[in-house]
Enzyme design. Structure first.
Site, PDB file in Angstrom:
ATOM      1  N   TYR A  15      50.415  18.390-126.797  1.00  0.00           N
ATOM      2  CA  TYR A  15      48.937  18.556-126.875  1.00  0.00           C
ATOM      3  C   TYR A  15      48.331  19.611-127.615  1.00  0.00           C
ATOM      4  O   TYR A  15      47.531  19.666-128.650  1.00  0.00           O
ATOM      5  CB  TYR A  15      48.412  18.499-125.533  1.00  0.00           C
ATOM      6  CG  TYR A  15      48.763  17.094-124.810  1.00  0.00           C
ATOM      7  CD1 TYR A  15      47.759  16.007-125.146  1.00  0.00           C
ATOM      8  CD2 TYR A  15      49.863  16.910-124.430  1.00  0.00           C
ATOM      9  CE1 TYR A  15      47.792  14.597-124.489  1.00  0.00           C
ATOM     10  CE2 TYR A  15      50.168  15.714-123.553  1.00  0.00           C
ATOM     11  CZ  TYR A  15      49.222  14.415-123.914  1.00  0.00           C
ATOM     12  OH  TYR A  15      49.496  13.334-123.269  1.00  0.00           O
ATOM     13  N   GLY A  16      48.883  20.949-127.514  1.00  0.00           N
ATOM     14  CA  GLY A  16      48.239  22.145-128.062  1.00  0.00           C
ATOM     15  C   GLY A  16      48.704  22.030-129.479  1.00  0.00           C
ATOM     16  O   GLY A  16      47.882  22.630-130.337  1.00  0.00           O
ATOM     17  N   GLU A  35      59.225  20.617-134.745  1.00  0.00           N
ATOM     18  CA  GLU A  35      59.511  19.963-133.216  1.00  0.00           C
ATOM     19  C   GLU A  35      61.168  19.734-133.132  1.00  0.00           C
ATOM     20  O   GLU A  35      61.860  19.137-134.078  1.00  0.00           O
ATOM     21  CB  GLU A  35      58.750  18.481-133.312  1.00  0.00           C
ATOM     22  CG  GLU A  35      58.965  17.626-132.262  1.00  0.00           C
ATOM     23  CD  GLU A  35      58.895  18.251-131.000  1.00  0.00           C
ATOM     24  OE1 GLU A  35      57.927  18.431-130.449  1.00  0.00           O
ATOM     25  OE2 GLU A  35      60.070  17.999-130.101  1.00  0.00           O
ATOM     26  N   GLY A 110      55.078  15.810-124.669  1.00  0.00           N
ATOM     27  CA  GLY A 110      54.726  14.974-123.034  1.00  0.00           C
ATOM     28  C   GLY A 110      54.132  13.678-123.408  1.00  0.00           C
ATOM     29  O   GLY A 110      54.315  12.863-122.516  1.00  0.00           O
ATOM     30  N   GLY A 115      52.359   9.505-118.128  1.00  0.00           N
ATOM     31  CA  GLY A 115      51.547   8.447-117.338  1.00  0.00           C
ATOM     32  C   GLY A 115      50.288   8.180-118.032  1.00  0.00           C
ATOM     33  O   GLY A 115      49.682   6.909-117.658  1.00  0.00           O
ATOM     34  N   MET A 117      47.395   9.514-117.634  1.00  0.00           N
ATOM     35  CA  MET A 117      46.365   9.877-116.887  1.00  0.00           C
ATOM     36  C   MET A 117      45.376  11.230-117.470  1.00  0.00           C
ATOM     37  O   MET A 117      45.944  12.208-117.857  1.00  0.00           O
ATOM     38  CB  MET A 117      46.622  10.287-115.314  1.00  0.00           C
ATOM     39  CG  MET A 117      47.196   9.197-114.575  1.00  0.00           C
ATOM     40  SD  MET A 117      47.587   9.781-113.024  1.00  0.00           S
ATOM     41  CE  MET A 117      46.091  10.014-112.168  1.00  0.00           C
ATOM     42  N   GLU A 356      47.782  11.303-107.039  1.00  0.00           N
ATOM     43  CA  GLU A 356      47.876  10.270-108.141  1.00  0.00           C
ATOM     44  C   GLU A 356      48.667   8.762-107.317  1.00  0.00           C
ATOM     45  O   GLU A 356      49.658   9.170-106.726  1.00  0.00           O
ATOM     46  CB  GLU A 356      48.668  10.633-109.261  1.00  0.00           C
ATOM     47  CG  GLU A 356      49.414   9.667-110.151  1.00  0.00           C
ATOM     48  CD  GLU A 356      50.404   9.950-111.128  1.00  0.00           C
ATOM     49  OE1 GLU A 356      50.209  11.208-111.644  1.00  0.00           O
ATOM     50  OE2 GLU A 356      51.198   9.326-111.601  1.00  0.00           O
ATOM     51  N   HIS A 441      54.303  18.894-114.183  1.00  0.00           N
ATOM     52  CA  HIS A 441      53.176  19.669-114.566  1.00  0.00           C
ATOM     53  C   HIS A 441      53.173  21.124-114.918  1.00  0.00           C
ATOM     54  O   HIS A 441      52.782  21.847-114.090  1.00  0.00           O
ATOM     55  CB  HIS A 441      51.930  19.552-113.740  1.00  0.00           C
ATOM     56  CG  HIS A 441      51.329  18.019-113.493  1.00  0.00           C
ATOM     57  ND1 HIS A 441      50.523  17.437-112.852  1.00  0.00           N
ATOM     58  CD2 HIS A 441      51.767  16.903-114.481  1.00  0.00           C
ATOM     59  CE1 HIS A 441      50.523  16.350-112.693  1.00  0.00           C
ATOM     60  NE2 HIS A 441      51.079  15.709-113.964  1.00  0.00           N
ATOM     61  N   GLY A 469      50.106  24.638-122.695  1.00  0.00           N
ATOM     62  CA  GLY A 469      50.066  24.685-121.160  1.00  0.00           C
ATOM     63  C   GLY A 469      50.350  25.953-120.614  1.00  0.00           C
ATOM     64  O   GLY A 469      50.213  26.279-119.428  1.00  0.00           O
ATOM     65  N   ASN A 479      45.942  16.391-113.162  1.00  0.00           N
ATOM     66  CA  ASN A 479      46.962  16.183-114.107  1.00  0.00           C
ATOM     67  C   ASN A 479      46.452  16.721-115.309  1.00  0.00           C
ATOM     68  O   ASN A 479      45.338  16.954-115.686  1.00  0.00           O
ATOM     69  CB  ASN A 479      47.220  14.758-114.541  1.00  0.00           C
ATOM     70  CG  ASN A 479      47.144  13.760-113.276  1.00  0.00           C
ATOM     71  OD1 ASN A 479      46.433  13.822-112.482  1.00  0.00           O
ATOM     72  ND2 ASN A 479      48.315  13.045-113.202  1.00  0.00           N
ATOM     73  N   PHE A 481      46.686  17.419-118.970  1.00  0.00           N
ATOM     74  CA  PHE A 481      46.874  17.415-120.509  1.00  0.00           C
ATOM     75  C   PHE A 481      45.503  17.297-120.783  1.00  0.00           C
ATOM     76  O   PHE A 481      45.069  17.727-122.127  1.00  0.00           O
ATOM     77  CB  PHE A 481      47.504  16.411-121.156  1.00  0.00           C
ATOM     78  CG  PHE A 481      47.273  14.774-121.009  1.00  0.00           C
ATOM     79  CD1 PHE A 481      46.139  14.344-121.526  1.00  0.00           C
ATOM     80  CD2 PHE A 481      48.163  13.964-120.310  1.00  0.00           C
ATOM     81  CE1 PHE A 481      45.670  12.840-121.538  1.00  0.00           C
ATOM     82  CE2 PHE A 481      47.956  12.507-120.371  1.00  0.00           C
ATOM     83  CZ  PHE A 481      46.577  12.006-120.969  1.00  0.00           C
TER      84      PHE A 481
END
Ligand code: FDA
Length: 502
Positions: A15-16, A35, A110, A115, A117, A356, A441, A469, A479, A481
């Site tokens: 994400y970041g 990566e 990730g 999932g 969410m 969750e 997480h 994160g 959650n 993200f």
């Protein structure tokens, strides 16, 4: 031959990292993304890119000889994990003495294994956790931007109420309600139009075919469908896979020099490159970024990094548990892997929990209700650098997980009392009802405003940024993200406006 040069390097592609890559590319900065995992876009011999949870193969896990799924057993039988050939598979379980951390490996980090969410934290708790961040700007600008970019949407309620695929969630909702607890629909990045067509049998199934932690072949808007193609589309961004950054140092002219191991499919290092850059953005996740900076500080490569690097880690109070239902409350042989409901008792000041409602997609009736509870555990872990192993080690004790378990137990004892039900003791490889020795997480290690300035600039050095994160101090109550993405958007807006990064 001198070291290869790029104006900006981004480490990781979660994400970041994905936010950093897109915003750098849009700003016209030539950017190289490194990566360690693979690009997941090529079907294997079975026609699928990813394997399912019920028939895992080498694609499932990062260089393991046996899968290490979170639910170890079923009726205490070792029926879940399978022997596999070591391979750069998509899910890693990083083992520390009393805490295992699950992370995604591959282009998208990730987002490939999670999932989906897409939850925004309560504003009050966000302000409590990150008081130095302007919450007004986050809630007016960066959270909405993150949700829009990630493609978050809520399950259509009429379909949710009628489909067999969410019977498990409706059963858990009823049982929470019987205990006086509130449930909330949670946005998700999975394409619910696609899911309804899966249910209708008109497209290949993914969420409805037991796919999630080893990747979804269809339906999920992971980062390789959203931020990352947009970044590549700027024409300024390149992604290099199977490239694991090992070391960071600074040259006399102020550029950063990275030592990068290129891996093959057996995990062997086939080449080691030196890549230099003017600006360095770390998006390798809580474990990855913290390890890189800790190693750089402790080996003397970047000695001016803050003593706070390595501090402030938490697993978001994660606890997994199952409840055993009565025979007359079946949860269904058919379960969507994509969670859409949560029990929201975070406003309970004495015992805040956000749980969750998770699937247990075994393909047979299990009479089990599964949950991933997020609790407010005040304990924090620290990383130390093990010079002999050249690795960061997470110091976390079993006792530090006890507050998470106590909080989850307090809430689910109420659910059990109201429904005359009990816990399941057969799911975690022994007779425990609660598993708090692994987490999904990981948060912290380079906390915003402590190891960095309030925008993620690493203290002690110029043009060195943390965007993932590791900035969040161990807990965010939901959650994570969406929060990670929104904070990265805020960092990039500020950095591109104020710093000369290109
Ligand atoms: P992230 O971990 O995504 O990315 C880091 C990347 O850097 C990885 O691709 C890694 O391979 C790479 N990397 C690391 N070290 C490197 C190095 N030295 N060199 C090169 N590359 C390196 N969250 C949520 O909000 N909703 C949800 O439903 C779920 N569900 C969920 C399920 C499961 C099974 C897991 C494991 C996790 C979740 N999560 C979740 C958590 C969520 O996925 C997680 O918080 C984010 O992916 C973290 O984003 P980051 O940007 O911090 O790093």
């Amino acid at each position: 031959s001198g070291a290869e040069y790029a104006p900006a390097v981004v480490v990781g592609s979660g994400y970041g990292a994905a936010v950093a890559a897109l915003r750098l590319g849009e700003a016209g900065v030539r950017t190289l993304v490194l990566e360690m995992g693979r690009l997941w876009d090529t079907p294997a011999a079975d026609g699928r890119v990813h394997c399912s949870m019920t028939a895992p193969d080498r694609r499932s896990m990062w260089f393991k000889t046996r899968t290490e799924a979170p639910l170890a057993t079923f009726l205490w039988l070792d029926v879940i994990n399978k022997d596999i050939t070591p391979y750069p598979g998509v899910l890693d379980r990083v083992r520390f003495p009393h805490m295992s951390v699950y992370v995604g490996r591959g282009v998208g980090g990730g987002s490939l294994v999670n999932g989906g969410m897409a939850v925004t934290p309560s504003r009050a708790y966000f302000q409590e956790v990150l008081p130095q961040v302007d919450a007004a700007a986050m809630y007016a600008t960066y959270f909405p931007l993150a949700r829009r970019m990630l493609g978050a949407a809520t399950v259509p309620s009429a379909w949710f109420e009628s489909t067999e695929w969410y019977q498990y969630a409706r059963v858990s909702r009823d049982q929470a309600k019987a205990a006086g607890l509130k449930t909330v629909f949670v946005p998700n990045v999975y394409d619910f139009d696609y899911m309804q067509r899966e249910a209708a049998g008109t497209v290949p199934k993914s969420a409805l075919a037991q796919e999630v932690i080893y990747g979804n072949n269809f339906g999920k808007r992971s980062l390789d469908k959203t931020y990352l193609p947009a970044a590549l589309g700027t024409g300024n961004v390149t992604i290099r896979t199977l490239s694991r950054v090992r070391a960071i140092r600074r040259a006399a002219d102020g550029t950063y020099v990275l030592t990068v191991d290129r891996l093959d499919d057996t995990g062997a290092v086939v080449a080691t490159d030196e890549i230099s850059c003017r600006s360095l953005f770390l998006g390798a996740g809580s474990l990855g970024t913290t390890e890189l900076l800790l190693r750089a500080r402790e080996t003397g490569a970047l000695p001016a990094l803050s003593p706070q690097v390595g501090q402030g880690w938490g697993g978001n109070g994660n606890v997994m548990l199952g409840r055993a239902n009565h025979m007359w409350h079946p949860t269904g042989a058919h379960q969507s892997t994509i969670p859409v409901l949560g029990i929201d008792d975070w406003s309970n000041a004495a015992n805040p929990v956000f749980a969750e409602i998770a699937p247990l997609p075994a393909g047979i009736e299990t009479w089990a209700s599964l949950y991933l509870a997020i609790t407010k555990n005040p304990e924090r872990g620290t990383f130390t650098y093990d010079a002999a192993k050249d690795a960061a080690v997470l110091n976390w004790t079993g006792a530090q997980s006890a507050p998470s378990i106590a909080a989850a137990k307090s809430l689910f004892d109420r659910v059990n009392a109201a429904n005359a039900t009990i816990y399941r003791y057969d799911l975690f490889g022994d007779t425990r009802a609660f598993a708090a020795d692994f987490c999904y997480h990981p948060l912290g290690g380079c906390v915003l405003g402590r190891a960095t300035d309030p925008y993620g600039r690493a203290l002690g050095y110029d043009r060195l940024y943390v965007t993932d994160g590791s900035l969040v101090p161990g807990s965010i109550g939901v959650n994570p993200f969406v929060t990670i993405t929104a904070l990265a958007e805020r960092t990039m807006a500020r950095v591109l406006a104020e710093d000369n990064v290109g």
